[in-house]
Design a protein around this motif. Structure first.
Motif, short mmCIF file in Angstrom:
data_model
loop_
_atom_site.label_atom_id
_atom_site.label_comp_id
_atom_site.label_asym_id
_atom_site.label_seq_id
_atom_site.Cartn_x
_atom_site.Cartn_y
_atom_site.Cartn_z
N VAL A 127 38.65 22.59 9.11
CA VAL A 127 38.28 23.91 8.48
C VAL A 127 38.45 23.75 7.09
CG1 VAL A 127 38.74 26.16 8.84
CG2 VAL A 127 39.02 25.10 10.67
N ARG A 128 39.44 23.22 6.72
CA ARG A 128 39.64 23.16 5.04
C ARG A 128 38.42 22.56 4.42
NH1 ARG A 128 41.82 26.25 1.50
NH2 ARG A 128 43.85 26.45 2.90
N ALA A 129 38.12 21.32 5.19
CA ALA A 129 36.99 20.47 4.54
C ALA A 129 35.72 21.25 4.72
CB ALA A 129 36.81 19.34 5.18
N ALA A 130 35.72 22.12 5.75
CA ALA A 130 34.13 22.97 5.77
C ALA A 130 34.14 24.17 4.73
CB ALA A 130 34.12 23.56 7.10
N ALA A 131 35.35 24.74 4.61
CA ALA A 131 35.45 25.74 3.51
C ALA A 131 35.19 25.29 2.07
CB ALA A 131 37.01 26.31 3.74
N ASP A 132 35.84 23.91 1.67
CA ASP A 132 35.30 23.47 0.44
C ASP A 132 34.11 23.24 0.27
OD1 ASP A 132 38.09 23.47 -0.09
OD2 ASP A 132 38.38 21.16 0.46
N LEU A 133 33.29 22.76 1.47
CA LEU A 133 31.75 22.38 1.44
C LEU A 133 31.08 23.85 1.08
CD1 LEU A 133 31.44 19.93 4.03
CD2 LEU A 133 31.17 19.34 1.54
N THR A 134 31.40 24.95 1.24
CA THR A 134 30.72 26.31 1.55
C THR A 134 30.95 27.22 0.42
OG1 THR A 134 32.02 27.31 2.99
CG2 THR A 134 30.20 26.21 3.93
N GLY A 135 32.35 27.03 -0.20
CA GLY A 135 33.03 27.83 -1.18
C GLY A 135 33.21 29.29 -0.45
N TRP A 136 33.38 29.32 0.85
CA TRP A 136 33.81 30.51 1.62
C TRP A 136 35.25 30.39 1.88
CZ3 TRP A 136 30.92 34.83 3.36
CH2 TRP A 136 29.55 34.81 2.99
N SER A 137 36.05 31.25 2.23
CA SER A 137 37.29 31.37 2.68
C SER A 137 37.54 30.71 3.86
CB SER A 137 37.79 32.77 2.89
OG SER A 137 37.22 33.45 3.80
N VAL A 138 39.06 30.03 4.11
CA VAL A 138 39.09 29.47 5.45
C VAL A 138 38.88 30.32 6.78
CG1 VAL A 138 41.03 28.15 6.58
CG2 VAL A 138 40.71 27.96 4.09
N GLY A 139 39.28 31.64 6.35
CA GLY A 139 39.34 32.72 7.61
C GLY A 139 37.98 32.74 7.95
N TRP A 140 36.92 33.00 7.11
CA TRP A 140 35.57 32.92 7.46
C TRP A 140 35.05 31.78 8.32
CZ3 TRP A 140 30.83 30.58 6.38
CH2 TRP A 140 29.84 31.45 6.58
N VAL A 141 35.34 30.40 7.68
CA VAL A 141 34.96 29.60 8.33
C VAL A 141 35.67 29.09 9.71
CG1 VAL A 141 35.10 26.71 8.01
CG2 VAL A 141 34.60 28.21 6.13
N SER A 142 36.88 29.52 9.88
CA SER A 142 37.61 29.54 11.13
C SER A 142 36.93 30.43 12.11
CB SER A 142 39.10 29.89 11.11
OG SER A 142 39.80 28.95 10.14
N GLN A 143 36.45 31.55 11.72
CA GLN A 143 35.77 32.52 12.75
C GLN A 143 34.40 31.75 12.95
OE1 GLN A 143 35.25 36.25 10.92
NE2 GLN A 143 34.30 36.88 13.11
N ARG A 144 33.75 30.93 12.20
CA ARG A 144 32.51 30.23 12.63
C ARG A 144 32.87 29.23 13.51
NH1 ARG A 144 31.91 34.02 9.82
NH2 ARG A 144 31.86 35.06 11.94
N TYR A 145 33.89 28.41 13.21
CA TYR A 145 34.10 27.51 14.12
C TYR A 145 34.50 28.13 15.81
CZ TYR A 145 34.72 23.15 11.49
OH TYR A 145 34.29 21.96 10.47
#
Length: 339
Positions: free
Chosen positions: A299-317
């Motif tokens: 999740v952390r790597a995906a957040a770095d790729l998008t510039g969005w927060s870890v929570g938002w990326v976790s919700q998308r996962y």
């Protein structure tokens, strides 16, 4: 006189006799009781009505049984006659006894009326009943004779009718026999004509059947030829459909490979882009998250790729793990639009 009139007369006799009997019994009880009381000890004076009642009971028995015997046409012999006269004499003696002891001739005459009327009525009623029984027997005998005569006449009429019917049946049988012979002759002639016509019809039918058979064979050959041609056309159409299906399947496989290759290139490009200088738009961010999810990045790597927060990326996962959510459906629509 018919049976109904005889029964009516007998009923009138019976009613009148019993009226006289009951009147005489009542008068006797009232007349004899004082006489018995005068000749009975004072202590036994209460027994005074017994004797007149006993005598009157005997009178009732005699009258009743005499009526039954007379109705049945029988005779009781000498003892019923003796009882009848003895009860009548006793009733007469008891009724006139008190007046006779007082030498009252008027009283004797007056009190003798009821017993004498009872005696004469009993004898007269007996005679009437015997006469009525005889008349009824004669009437029944006459009716039986008339019935036998009617039965005999009916039997004779039935015999005459049966004889006439038998003669008519014989006549009808003769006519029917002649009619049958005539009809049989006509039937034979008709059968001969029909047989001749049937043979001619058979000959015409055979010729017509041969022509129809030839026509059926010709139509059958034409139908078989048309069937072979139709089957050939169907095979050719089926082969064309198979080729079309194969070509369409091949195009679809080629398009799927192209889409898969394009999606792989896009994911590789998204993953190789590195952290952006600023936060990606949501549609591109969703595409990058999907690419990271399919590449199994954290999740952390995906957040770095998008510039969005870890929570938002976790919700998308989480939406990608559970593809039934509305957000995931919207993301897929966005991704499809972007692609």
């Amino acid at each position: 006189m018919n049976a109904g009139q005889i029964r009516s007369a007998e009923r009138a006799l019976s009613i009148g006799t019993w009226l006289i009997v009951f009147g005489a019994v009542l008068f006797s009880v009232l007349t004899v009781t004082p006489l018995m009381a005068a000749h009975t000890p004072a202590d036994w004076s209460w027994t005074s009505p017994i004797l007149p009642l006993v005598v009157d009971a005997a009178v009732v028995i005699v009258v009743r049984l005499d009526s039954v015997l007379a109705r049945l046409g029988g005779h009781g012999g000498k003892w019923p006659v003796a009882l009848r006269w003895m009860t009548g004499t006793m009733t007469l003696a008891l009724n006139v006894g008190d007046s006779a002891l007082k030498n009252d001739l008027v009283g004797v005459a007056v009190h003798s009326v009821s017993p004498l009327l009872l005696i004469v009525t009993a004898e007269t009623g007996l005679a009437y009943r015997r006469a009525i029984t005889a008349a009824v027997a004669a009437l029944n005998a006459r009716e039986r004779a008339d019935e036998e005569a009617r039965v005999t006449a009916a039997a004779e009429r039935e015999e005459a009718v049966a004889r006439r019917l038998r003669e008519e049946r014989e006549h009808q049988a003769g006519l029917a026999r002649e009619q049958r012979e005539h009809e049989a002759r006509l039937a034979r002639e008709q059968a001969e004509r029909e047989e001749k016509a049937r043979r001619e019809e058979w000959a015409r039918a055979d010729a017509r059947e041969r022509r129809e058979q030839e026509e059926r064979e010709r139509r059958e050959r034409e139908r078989e030829q048309q069937e072979r041609e139709r089957e050939q056309r169907e095979r050719e159409a089926a082969q064309r459909r198979v080729r079309d299906l194969q070509e369409r399947a091949e195009r679809e496989r080629r398009e799927q490979r192209e889409r898969a290759e394009r999606a792989a290139r896009e994911r590789a490009a998204l993953l190789a882009a590195g952290p952006p200088a600023e936060k990606l738009p949501e549609d591109k961010a969703r595409s990058a998250v999907r690419a990271a999810f399919e590449a199994r990045l954290p999740v952390r790597a995906a957040a770095d790729l998008t510039g969005w927060s870890v929570g938002w990326v976790s919700q998308r996962y989480q939406e990608l793990r559970d593809p039934g959510t509305p957000d995931d459906a919207a993301a897929r629509q966005l991704e499809g639009a972007a692609s």
